[in-house]
Write an enzyme that holds these catalytic residues in place. Structure first.
Site, short mmCIF file in Angstrom:
data_model
loop_
_atom_site.label_atom_id
_atom_site.label_comp_id
_atom_site.label_asym_id
_atom_site.label_seq_id
_atom_site.Cartn_x
_atom_site.Cartn_y
_atom_site.Cartn_z
N ALA A 116 0.82 -1.21 0.00
CA ALA A 116 0.00 0.00 0.00
C ALA A 116 0.85 1.27 0.00
CB ALA A 116 -0.93 0.01 1.20
N ASN A 184 -0.15 0.81 9.53
CA ASN A 184 0.92 -0.12 9.16
C ASN A 184 1.83 0.48 8.10
OD1 ASN A 184 0.51 -2.53 10.79
ND2 ASN A 184 -1.42 -2.75 9.71
N HIS A 214 -2.60 7.79 1.21
CA HIS A 214 -1.34 7.89 1.94
C HIS A 214 -0.41 8.82 1.18
CE1 HIS A 214 -2.86 4.48 4.16
NE2 HIS A 214 -2.86 3.74 3.07
#
Length: 263
Positions: A116, A184, A214
């Protein structure tokens, strides 16, 4: 390569059903054995449902897709037996970095799946020089932050949020404690780069979003860059992105492949 998966939630189930040669699913373990066996049957998996010790004994690689609270139990069992541990729980790892010493002593290895988040190759390279600053901003729909300890402890009413608002600012280590299921990527960034106490994190609740966003900025003596990713939330768990199980699969394929691209 023999794979054992701990945890059959949205991530573990997606990984288990998509493994292909040379990766072989040899065992599955869950918090409740009967529920895990029923889930395996529903998914059409032929691998046996076992306890953790039997899974470790049967596997070359232990894949940790369990809840963060189980991280140390799973990791310690795998690493003590000299296995490779692939985990999605980078935030939990921050509180258990002594496990790196266990891995070194027993011939095991810890691999954090980070699909990710982009550009970790460049982040790792920058650490060989001098990193001046790293700042990450995590933006999620409010429901993606539901149940986080920081949200609960501070009485933040997510349902009342009607415009983007920063609900947290602090270090990656502090963020991991307050949002163990949400950061995470920030934890992985900190481990790859400047460290958990030098990586700054903002967490935003944004009702205008339908994706998990993000962003991070890095400034160093060799390179400066900004990165933004937009991950579709998992249909089964809005706290995580749909790319996470794909990241685990890519990590496993990379371990088994004779060709490796990137650092």
């Amino acid at each position: 390569m023999k794979i054992g998966i701990v945890g059959l939630g949205s991530i573990g189930a997606a990984v288990a059903t998509r493994l292909a040669p040379p990766l072989e699913l040899v065992a599955v373990a869950g918090r409740e054995s009967q529920a895990a066996a029923a889930k395996c049957a529903a998914l059409g998996l032929r691998a046996p449902t076992t306890d953790l010790a039997a899974l470790v004994a049967a596997s070359d690689v232990v894949v940790d897709c369990a809840v963060a609270a189980s991280f140390r139990t799973v990791a310690e069992a795998g690493l003590a037996a000299g296995r490779i541990l692939v985990t999605v729980n980078a935030a939990a790892l921050l509180d258990h970095l002594d496990l790196v010493e266990l891995a070194a002593a027993k011939g095991g290895r810890i691999v954090v799946a980070t699909g990710a988040l982009l550009a970790l190759d460049a982040v790792a390279a920058a650490t060989l020089g001098r990193i001046e600053s790293v700042t990450m901003r995590n933006r999620k729909p409010p429901k993606g932050l539901a149940g986080a300890p920081y949200i609960v402890e501070n009485g933040i009413d997510l349902a009342a949020i009607t415009a983007p608002i920063c609900v947290f600012r602090g270090t990656a280590r502090e963020a991991a404690k307050g949002f163990p299921a949400n950061v995470n990527v920030a934890a992985a960034l900190s481990l790859a780069g400047a460290g958990p106490d030098q990586t700054m994190v903002e967490i935003w609740a944004d009702p205008t979003l339908t994706r998990n966003v993000h962003e991070f900025d890095l400034v160093s003596d060799s390179v400066s860059f900004s990165v933004r990713t937009e991950g579709l939330p998992s249909p089964d768990n809005p706290k995580t992105s749909a790319i996470v199980p794909l990241s685990v699969l890519a990590t496993l394929q990379r371990l088994a492949s004779p060709l490796r691209i990137g650092t």
